[in-house]
Scaffold this motif. Structure first.
Motif: not given
Length: 313
Positions: A4-33
């Motif tokens: 469900t997140q693929e389009a947004t994640l890929v779009g953000a990555r592609e938008a930042l690439a020409p600006r010499n920026q990139s995502y190099v790590g990500a973590t998620s934690a779910l609480t109060e489920v």
């Protein structure tokens, strides 16, 4: 979830690439489920507070972006196959599960007086065809947009915002309340009393005097605060991204909106790379990341105004 997140994640990555920026790590934690069933469809639904940390590499240096939202995950079931159908912000979960969770897209906390769109975008940052701000770097050794012209403590505003993103939320959409606190507690901007709907007042009522309103519209709604700083203090409009300074206030307009509906505080500017603190979206992030995250949504950022407040009293 990744599906469900693929389009947004890929779009953000592609938008930042020409600006010499990139995502190099990500973590998620779910609480109060909390697991349950959607009342309308009978499908399984899961509500949780999702804490995300993204590491963005900017010109070789890593910057951590943090976010905490109340999320609602809806599943479809076919035989023995369970599939995540949608992921969305959940304001009800935000009120019951976590005092710091919020919707990623901000709207005004209180209704502004009806106003049309500005006659033009004079005063807004210049955005390039890629949607990111552009500007000319000052010549080496030249200082621009000095703090000396302002009676507001910009360094204090920015420092308070950076250090207090965890302060309690008081509104369902708390972005402007957070910015106003930074201007008051960090910047030393004085409150102004009067009729709470007027643009020339700016105040927050104490808890014992909170009826019928908790604060003036200018304190709690982005468009009203923008008009207050622009017309009643007044403030300086910063139109070159390189001239933005710590303590300046960012206002965002989204596609389809006639007014500015989100506000944040600048915490640093490294050669045109603006860092900011906010309530709503990642607490600490960059302007480029905020633009990239919204580019592939139905409401991308279309205009950004930067105001340096003056007139403390």
């Amino acid at each position: 979830m990744l599906g469900t997140q693929e389009a947004t994640l890929v779009g953000a990555r592609e938008a930042l690439a020409p600006r010499n920026q990139s995502y190099v790590g990500a973590t998620s934690a779910l609480t109060e489920v909390v697991a349950g069933t959607d009342a309308a469809t009978g499908q399984p639904v899961l509500k949780a507070t999702v804490s995300e940390t993204m590491t963005i590499r900017i010109d070789g240096a890593d910057q951590v972006s943090e976010n905490q939202n109340a999320k609602r995950f809806l599943f479809s079931v076919s035989g023995d196959t369970v599939k995540l159908q949608s992921e969305s912000d959940d304001s009800q979960a935000g009120q019951t599960l976590s005092a710091t969770a919020a919707a990623a897209t901000q709207v005004m906390a209180t209704p502004a007086d009806a106003v049309g769109p500005p006659a033009d975008e004079t005063g807004a940052l210049t955005l390039g065809t890629d949607g990111f701000p552009t500007g000319e770097a000052p010549a080496e050794g030249v200082r621009t947009a000095s703090y000396a012209a302002s009676y507001i403590n910009g360094l204090g505003t920015g420092s308070w915002a950076y250090n207090n993103t965890g302060v309690k939320w008081e509104y369902k959409y708390d972005c402007t309340n957070f910015v106003s606190k930074a201007l008051y507690y960090g910047g030393g901007m004085k409150m102004r009393s009067g009729w709470y709907k007027r643009d020339d007042v700016w105040f927050k009522n104490p808890w014992w005097n909170s009826w019928p309103v908790k604060a003036s519209y200018t304190w709690s709604a982005a468009e009203n605060l923008r008009r207050h700083l622009a017309w009643n203090r007044p403030g300086y409009f910063i139109t070159n991204v390189y001239n933005v300074r710590k303590g300046d206030i960012l206002f965002f307009k989204y596609k389809g909106d006639s007014v500015y509906e989100h506000a944040a505080v600048v915490t640093a500017n490294y050669s045109g790379r603006i860092h900011m603190a906010q309530h709503g979206g990642p607490a600490h992030t960059t302007l480029d990341d905020a633009i990239a995250r919204n580019k592939r949504t139905s409401e991308p950022i279309t205009s950004i105004v930067v105001i340096r407040p003056t007139g403390a009293r």
